[in-house]
Design a protein around this motif. Sequence first.
Motif, PDB file in Angstrom:
ATOM      1  N   GLY A 170       0.885  -1.178  -0.002  1.00 28.67           N
ATOM      2  CA  GLY A 170      -0.191  -0.073  -0.063  1.00 28.67           C
ATOM      3  C   GLY A 170       0.679   1.229  -0.090  1.00 28.67           C
ATOM      4  N   GLY A 171       2.154   1.115  -0.172  1.00 33.48           N
ATOM      5  CA  GLY A 171       3.158   2.112  -0.102  1.00 33.48           C
ATOM      6  C   GLY A 171       2.764   3.317  -1.292  1.00 33.48           C
ATOM      7  N   LEU A 172       2.072   2.608  -2.423  1.00 36.43           N
ATOM      8  CA  LEU A 172       1.960   3.822  -3.433  1.00 36.43           C
ATOM      9  C   LEU A 172       0.447   4.219  -3.490  1.00 36.43           C
ATOM     10  CD1 LEU A 172       3.979   2.008  -6.230  1.00 36.43           C
ATOM     11  CD2 LEU A 172       4.630   4.001  -4.942  1.00 36.43           C
ATOM     12  N   MET A 173      -0.267   3.917  -2.493  1.00 37.11           N
ATOM     13  CA  MET A 173      -1.604   4.137  -2.312  1.00 37.11           C
ATOM     14  C   MET A 173      -1.734   5.787  -2.327  1.00 37.11           C
ATOM     15  SD  MET A 173      -4.442   3.569   0.418  1.00 37.11           S
ATOM     16  CE  MET A 173      -4.432   1.875   0.171  1.00 37.11           C
ATOM     17  N   GLY A 174      -2.522   6.207  -3.294  1.00 36.99           N
ATOM     18  CA  GLY A 174      -2.635   7.637  -3.561  1.00 36.99           C
ATOM     19  C   GLY A 174      -1.977   8.424  -4.405  1.00 36.99           C
ATOM     20  N   ARG A 175      -0.827   7.586  -4.740  1.00 39.45           N
ATOM     21  CA  ARG A 175       0.063   8.036  -5.850  1.00 39.45           C
ATOM     22  C   ARG A 175      -0.176   7.615  -7.270  1.00 39.45           C
ATOM     23  NH1 ARG A 175       6.046   7.364  -2.924  1.00 39.45           N
ATOM     24  NH2 ARG A 175       5.210   8.375  -1.107  1.00 39.45           N
ATOM     25  N   ILE A 176      -0.919   6.708  -7.294  1.00 39.72           N
ATOM     26  CA  ILE A 176      -1.223   6.152  -8.717  1.00 39.72           C
ATOM     27  C   ILE A 176      -2.584   5.895  -9.160  1.00 39.72           C
ATOM     28  CG2 ILE A 176      -1.108   3.998 -10.224  1.00 39.72           C
ATOM     29  CD1 ILE A 176       1.220   3.012  -8.902  1.00 39.72           C
ATOM     30  N   GLU A 177      -2.903   6.406 -10.089  1.00 40.75           N
ATOM     31  CA  GLU A 177      -4.578   6.618 -10.570  1.00 40.75           C
ATOM     32  C   GLU A 177      -4.851   6.123 -11.866  1.00 40.75           C
ATOM     33  OE1 GLU A 177      -5.845  10.489 -10.596  1.00 40.75           O
ATOM     34  OE2 GLU A 177      -4.800  11.254  -8.886  1.00 40.75           O
ATOM     35  N   ILE A 178      -6.103   5.195 -11.940  1.00 43.25           N
ATOM     36  CA  ILE A 178      -6.260   4.540 -13.172  1.00 43.25           C
ATOM     37  C   ILE A 178      -7.328   5.565 -13.682  1.00 43.25           C
ATOM     38  CG2 ILE A 178      -7.572   2.716 -14.049  1.00 43.25           C
ATOM     39  CD1 ILE A 178      -6.499   1.141 -11.488  1.00 43.25           C
ATOM     40  N   ASP A 179      -6.999   5.698 -15.022  1.00 47.72           N
ATOM     41  CA  ASP A 179      -7.758   6.671 -15.728  1.00 47.72           C
ATOM     42  C   ASP A 179      -8.956   5.721 -16.601  1.00 47.72           C
ATOM     43  OD1 ASP A 179      -8.875   8.573 -17.501  1.00 47.72           O
ATOM     44  OD2 ASP A 179      -7.605   8.687 -18.781  1.00 47.72           O
ATOM     45  N   ASP A 180     -10.069   5.845 -15.980  1.00 49.43           N
ATOM     46  CA  ASP A 180     -10.987   4.971 -16.508  1.00 49.43           C
ATOM     47  C   ASP A 180     -11.701   5.258 -17.990  1.00 49.43           C
ATOM     48  OD1 ASP A 180     -11.524   3.326 -13.903  1.00 49.43           O
ATOM     49  OD2 ASP A 180     -12.930   5.138 -13.221  1.00 49.43           O
ATOM     50  N   GLU A 181     -11.372   6.385 -18.204  1.00 45.64           N
ATOM     51  CA  GLU A 181     -11.485   6.661 -19.609  1.00 45.64           C
ATOM     52  C   GLU A 181     -10.745   5.951 -20.788  1.00 45.64           C
ATOM     53  OE1 GLU A 181     -14.094   9.026 -20.862  1.00 45.64           O
ATOM     54  OE2 GLU A 181     -14.577   8.940 -18.714  1.00 45.64           O
TER      55      GLU A 181
END
Length: 67
Positions: free
Chosen positions: A35-46
């Motif tokens: 969980g160390g990258l939680m909040g740093r990576i986003e998935i673009d649903d588009e």
Amino acid sequence: RLVERAYAGERIVIAKAGRPLVELKPVTRADIVFGGLMGRIEIDDEAFTGADQTVGQLWDADLEIHS
């Protein structure tokens, strides 16, 4: 004794006939933090808009997402 000295930070090189062969140094290990990258990576649903529906259903099934 050489291992203890290397562990303490001293650079230990073992040579034969004046030619360096090996170096003793402490093993470094990166601590794994889940969980160390939680909040740093986003998935673009588009990016998945218009994708094959079968692929989307398989993805959701693997993540146990029920719509």
